[in-house]
Design a protein around this motif. Sequence first.
Motif, PDB file in Angstrom:
ATOM      1  N   ARG A  35       9.017   3.571  -4.872  1.00 36.27           N
ATOM      2  CA  ARG A  35      10.485   3.648  -4.766  1.00 36.27           C
ATOM      3  C   ARG A  35      11.163   2.418  -5.360  1.00 36.27           C
ATOM      4  O   ARG A  35      12.300   2.483  -5.803  1.00 36.27           O
ATOM      5  CB  ARG A  35      10.902   3.875  -3.302  1.00 36.27           C
ATOM      6  CG  ARG A  35      10.570   5.282  -2.819  1.00 36.27           C
ATOM      7  CD  ARG A  35      10.684   5.396  -1.322  1.00 36.27           C
ATOM      8  NE  ARG A  35       9.630   4.624  -0.634  1.00 36.27           N
ATOM      9  CZ  ARG A  35       9.520   4.520   0.680  1.00 36.27           C
ATOM     10  NH1 ARG A  35      10.409   5.098   1.460  1.00 36.27           N
ATOM     11  NH2 ARG A  35       8.532   3.825   1.224  1.00 36.27           N
TER      12      ARG A  35
ATOM     13  N   ALA B  22       4.028  -6.584   4.099  1.00 37.86           N
ATOM     14  CA  ALA B  22       4.485  -7.497   3.037  1.00 37.86           C
ATOM     15  C   ALA B  22       5.909  -7.132   2.614  1.00 37.86           C
ATOM     16  O   ALA B  22       6.652  -7.982   2.122  1.00 37.86           O
ATOM     17  CB  ALA B  22       3.539  -7.414   1.850  1.00 37.86           C
ATOM     18  N   ALA B  23       6.281  -5.884   2.836  1.00 37.84           N
ATOM     19  CA  ALA B  23       7.609  -5.406   2.449  1.00 37.84           C
ATOM     20  C   ALA B  23       8.733  -6.010   3.295  1.00 37.84           C
ATOM     21  O   ALA B  23       9.912  -5.750   3.024  1.00 37.84           O
ATOM     22  CB  ALA B  23       7.647  -3.883   2.544  1.00 37.84           C
TER      23      ALA B  23
HETATM   24  N1  CTP Z   1       0.919  -0.252   2.428  1.00 37.85           N
HETATM   25  C1  CTP Z   1      -0.455  -0.517   2.379  1.00 37.85           C
HETATM   26  N2  CTP Z   1      -1.323   0.479   2.001  1.00 37.85           N
HETATM   27  C2  CTP Z   1      -0.862   1.702   1.675  1.00 37.85           C
HETATM   28  C3  CTP Z   1       0.527   1.984   1.726  1.00 37.85           C
HETATM   29  C4  CTP Z   1       1.394   0.977   2.111  1.00 37.85           C
HETATM   30  O1  CTP Z   1      -0.878  -1.645   2.664  1.00 37.85           O
HETATM   31  N3  CTP Z   1      -1.741   2.629   1.300  1.00 37.85           N
HETATM   32  C5  CTP Z   1       1.845  -1.348   2.811  1.00 37.85           C
HETATM   33  C6  CTP Z   1       2.843  -1.679   1.711  1.00 37.85           C
HETATM   34  O2  CTP Z   1       2.262  -2.584   0.787  1.00 37.85           O
HETATM   35  C7  CTP Z   1       4.009  -2.248   2.494  1.00 37.85           C
HETATM   36  C8  CTP Z   1       3.918  -1.540   3.839  1.00 37.85           C
HETATM   37  O3  CTP Z   1       2.635  -0.927   3.896  1.00 37.85           O
HETATM   38  O4  CTP Z   1       3.924  -3.643   2.680  1.00 37.85           O
HETATM   39  C9  CTP Z   1       5.025  -0.512   4.033  1.00 37.85           C
HETATM   40  O5  CTP Z   1       4.901   0.516   3.054  1.00 37.85           O
HETATM   41  P1  CTP Z   1       6.055   0.930   2.037  1.00 37.85           P
HETATM   42  O6  CTP Z   1       7.296   0.169   2.305  1.00 37.85           O
HETATM   43  O7  CTP Z   1       6.067   2.411   1.981  1.00 37.85           O
HETATM   44  O8  CTP Z   1       5.489   0.310   0.645  1.00 37.85           O
HETATM   45  P2  CTP Z   1       4.880   1.086  -0.604  1.00 37.85           P
HETATM   46  O9  CTP Z   1       3.965   2.164  -0.109  1.00 37.85           O
HETATM   47  O10 CTP Z   1       4.318   0.040  -1.508  1.00 37.85           O
HETATM   48  O11 CTP Z   1       6.183   1.703  -1.273  1.00 37.85           O
HETATM   49  P3  CTP Z   1       6.416   3.219  -1.763  1.00 37.85           P
HETATM   50  O12 CTP Z   1       6.205   4.086  -0.531  1.00 37.85           O
HETATM   51  O13 CTP Z   1       7.816   3.229  -2.299  1.00 37.85           O
HETATM   52  O14 CTP Z   1       5.376   3.487  -2.825  1.00 37.85           O
END
Ligand code: CTP
Length: 230
Positions: free
Chosen positions: A14, A95-96
Amino acid sequence: MAVALIVAAGRGERLGSGRPKALVTLAGRPLLEWSVAALRAVPEVTAIVVALPAGELDAAPEGTIAVAGGETRSESVKRALAAAPGGDPVIVHDAARPLAAPELFARGVAEIESGEADAVIAAAPVSDTIKEVVHEDDLTVSATLTRSRLWAVQTPQIFRRAALGRVLAEATAEDLAAATDDAWLIERAGGTVRLLRSDPGNLKITTPHDLRIAELVLAERLEVADGGRS
Ligand code: CTP
Ligand code: MG
């Protein structure tokens, strides 16, 4: 003494910057490094484990323990816990959320150590009115929830190590995929979860807009720390 797990293995779709969100630059350093710096300022934390995308283990900050994350967030938590040295309670942090302050982590650790809860989780009262919609393609409102009872949940989430280990071991892959936070696994198993009062300033970076806001907040913080000298 506490051990901290930072989950940083997501793809950041995202945010759309073409690389893992945790490694995107925020106010001069990778997003992940803000959380690591905050946790290093908490005396109770003796080790930091970072779950990263499998091809990015080199990006772990010095002094942290790197582990490859999983397909889902909770799978990444599970892998990080498996790689964690001794330490109880366990702090789980995204980390987010780079703006979480050392004070919040320390308060969470103190809270779980002084009470009976299995988990203590950061949360802020919601300021928006929340309505429920059953069919996303229809958008007819089915209910208005009572706002005074609603809290928006964040990380850090602090767990008694045995309780977190047990629910993660018992969860199926589907449970792990369905869990948008780890405390839900504890609730489901009949454990006690308490809220730790936080505020909306502990932003979650999801979109480019969130990243811009965090840049502004950190620029202001750095200016204050600098005493306006530069
Ligand atoms: N996270 C993780 N392993 C995953 C999915 C998410 O360690 N398989 C971590 C992300 O790095 C983040 C936290 O969980 O620090 C919250 O997830 P999100 O905000 O959804 O991050 P992303 O999955 O990286 O973003 P997106 O859903 O937009 O791809
Ligand atoms: Mg995600």
